[in-house]
Design a protein around this motif. Structure first.
Motif, short mmCIF file in Angstrom:
data_model
loop_
_atom_site.label_atom_id
_atom_site.label_comp_id
_atom_site.label_asym_id
_atom_site.label_seq_id
_atom_site.Cartn_x
_atom_site.Cartn_y
_atom_site.Cartn_z
N VAL A 83 -76.22 33.22 -30.85
CA VAL A 83 -75.61 31.91 -30.59
C VAL A 83 -74.31 32.10 -29.83
O VAL A 83 -74.02 31.37 -28.87
N SER A 84 -73.53 33.08 -30.23
CA SER A 84 -72.27 33.36 -29.53
C SER A 84 -72.53 33.67 -28.07
O SER A 84 -71.85 33.13 -27.17
N ASN A 85 -73.51 34.53 -27.81
CA ASN A 85 -73.81 34.88 -26.42
C ASN A 85 -74.28 33.68 -25.62
O ASN A 85 -73.94 33.52 -24.45
N ALA A 96 -80.14 23.97 -25.64
CA ALA A 96 -81.59 24.14 -25.64
C ALA A 96 -81.95 25.30 -26.57
O ALA A 96 -81.45 26.40 -26.42
N GLY A 97 -82.77 25.04 -27.54
CA GLY A 97 -83.16 26.08 -28.48
C GLY A 97 -82.19 26.28 -29.62
O GLY A 97 -82.42 27.15 -30.48
N ILE A 98 -81.10 25.52 -29.67
CA ILE A 98 -80.12 25.62 -30.75
C ILE A 98 -80.37 24.51 -31.76
O ILE A 98 -80.49 23.34 -31.39
N ASP A 99 -80.47 24.87 -33.02
CA ASP A 99 -80.66 23.89 -34.09
C ASP A 99 -79.30 23.32 -34.47
O ASP A 99 -78.43 24.05 -34.95
N TRP A 100 -79.09 22.04 -34.22
CA TRP A 100 -77.80 21.44 -34.50
C TRP A 100 -77.97 20.00 -34.96
O TRP A 100 -79.04 19.39 -34.79
N SER A 101 -76.94 19.46 -35.53
CA SER A 101 -76.91 18.05 -35.93
C SER A 101 -75.51 17.52 -35.69
O SER A 101 -74.57 18.28 -35.48
N GLY A 106 -69.56 12.78 -35.05
CA GLY A 106 -70.36 12.86 -33.84
C GLY A 106 -70.36 14.17 -33.10
O GLY A 106 -71.15 14.34 -32.16
N ALA A 107 -69.52 15.13 -33.44
CA ALA A 107 -69.51 16.41 -32.73
C ALA A 107 -70.66 17.28 -33.22
O ALA A 107 -71.04 17.24 -34.38
N PRO A 108 -71.24 18.11 -32.35
CA PRO A 108 -72.36 18.95 -32.74
C PRO A 108 -71.96 20.03 -33.76
O PRO A 108 -70.97 20.74 -33.58
N ILE A 109 -72.76 20.14 -34.81
CA ILE A 109 -72.60 21.17 -35.83
C ILE A 109 -73.81 22.10 -35.75
O ILE A 109 -74.95 21.66 -35.81
N ILE A 110 -73.57 23.39 -35.61
CA ILE A 110 -74.63 24.37 -35.43
C ILE A 110 -75.15 24.82 -36.79
O ILE A 110 -74.38 25.25 -37.65
N ARG A 111 -76.45 24.71 -36.96
CA ARG A 111 -77.08 25.08 -38.22
C ARG A 111 -76.89 26.58 -38.48
O ARG A 111 -77.04 27.39 -37.58
N GLY A 112 -76.54 26.92 -39.72
CA GLY A 112 -76.37 28.32 -40.09
C GLY A 112 -74.96 28.84 -39.94
O GLY A 112 -74.69 30.01 -40.24
N ALA A 113 -74.03 27.99 -39.46
CA ALA A 113 -72.65 28.44 -39.30
C ALA A 113 -72.04 28.78 -40.66
O ALA A 113 -72.39 28.19 -41.69
N ALA A 114 -71.13 29.75 -40.66
CA ALA A 114 -70.46 30.13 -41.90
C ALA A 114 -69.61 28.98 -42.44
O ALA A 114 -69.48 28.80 -43.66
N ALA A 115 -69.03 28.21 -41.55
CA ALA A 115 -68.25 27.03 -41.91
C ALA A 115 -68.09 26.18 -40.66
O ALA A 115 -68.21 26.67 -39.54
#
Length: 309
Positions: A83-85, A96-101, A106-115
């Motif tokens: 994800v970082s790369n 594209a291909g990133i699981d987020w909500s 309203g800002a995107p939150i990336i699934r699996g983030a530590a916080a």
């Protein structure tokens, strides 16, 4: 007179500082998600709750981020190097291909983030070729995972199984946990039977996330998986053991019980190597200095760590 410094050498010197890795996200005027990787992040204040991240003025996202009125900081977990790369490289659609909500604001939150932290823009401070973006935290969530680190141009994974597995002898591997809470550790076993630490084959606990899931299913408590505590070969059984330090959440465990470190019945612990792990943990807890053990069930070396981190 301004002293001339070599920018490349200066950047290398800055790179000696170990940082976390984040993805800063927001949306543009049309509501499209945007994001970029940043490691110039730090907390600022608890009251009021403030944090900051630095943004290069030459960044393609500069105008959008500074004009958005709000943004989110996603602290990447140690298994999110990809994800970082993705967010560090030029792309027409980094999501594209990133699981987020979407965050509550309203800002995107990336699934699996530590916080993650959802922020309103509090202040923008001009600072040379960067701007310091100070955000006021409006919502956040801590998943309890270790964060991905970065230093000297390379990723650092403090709790990863990779280094431990590379040090392991050939044979079956098992992953265990010293689960601590309020001066006590979790021991599994009946009232009168042998006691042991929770552990499982590496096939089912091959990442910090998998170990957390295993512990939740086994003891019914959420845990934070910390750093590797012990890596040793049990030659009699042909097993390689990898033991993590973990912190447990509130509540009574569904299996086992928390035993104060000063009251551990060592004579009931199921085997010598596990007894040694528990005994060392109790001793190091009393001193407040911890180490990482590498070796086998009878001989090895403890690599000291400063403090309780």
């Amino acid at each position: 007179m301004t002293e001339t410094l070599d920018p490349r050498a200066l950047r290398g010197a800055f790179g000696a500082f170990l940082t976390g890795v984040t993805v800063v996200t927001t949306t543009d005027a049309e509501g499209n998600p945007i994001g970029f990787t940043a490691n110039s992040f730090t907390s600022v204040s608890l009251d009021p709750p403030l944090l900051l991240v630095c943004l290069a003025k030459r960044s393609y996202n500069y105008a959008t981020v500074t004009g958005a009125g709000g943004f989110a900081i996603n602290i990447l977990a140690e298994d999110q190097e990809g994800v970082s790369n993705t967010f560090a490289r030029p792309s027409d659609d980094r999501f594209a291909g990133i699981d987020w909500s979407a965050s509550p604001n309203g800002a995107p939150i990336i699934r699996g983030a530590a916080a993650w932290f959802d922020c309103a823009t509090h202040e923008i401070v001009e600072a040379g070729d960067h701007a310091v973006l100070i955000g006021r935290v409006r919502a956040f969530e801590d998943a309890g995972a270790n964060g991905l680190g970065y230093a000297r141009g390379a990723y650092v994974k403090p709790g990863t199984l990779g280094a431990a597995v590379a040090a392991a002898a050939e044979g079956a591997a098992r992953v265990g946990a010293v689960v601590e809470r309020d001066g006590a550790i979790l021991l599994l076993g009946g009232e009168d039977g042998p006691l042991t630490l929770p552990e499982a084959p590496i096939e089912t606990t091959n990442s910090p996330a998998a170990l957390r899931a295993f512990l939740l299913a086994r003891i019914g408590l959420p845990t934070h998986v910390g750093f590797v505590y012990s890596v040793y070969e049990d030659r009699a059984r042909g097993w390689q053991h990898i033991v993590y330090r973990c912190d447990a959440g509130f509540g009574a465990p569904s299996e086992g019980r928390f035993v104060p470190l000063t009251e551990i019945p060592y004579d009931r612990i199921a085997d010598g190597p596990t007894r040694d792990v528990v005994r060392r943990f109790a001793a190091e807890s009393a001193l407040g200095n911890f180490g990482v053990y590498f070796g086998n069930e009878t001989r090895g070396r403890v690599h000291p760590l400063d403090g309780k981190a």
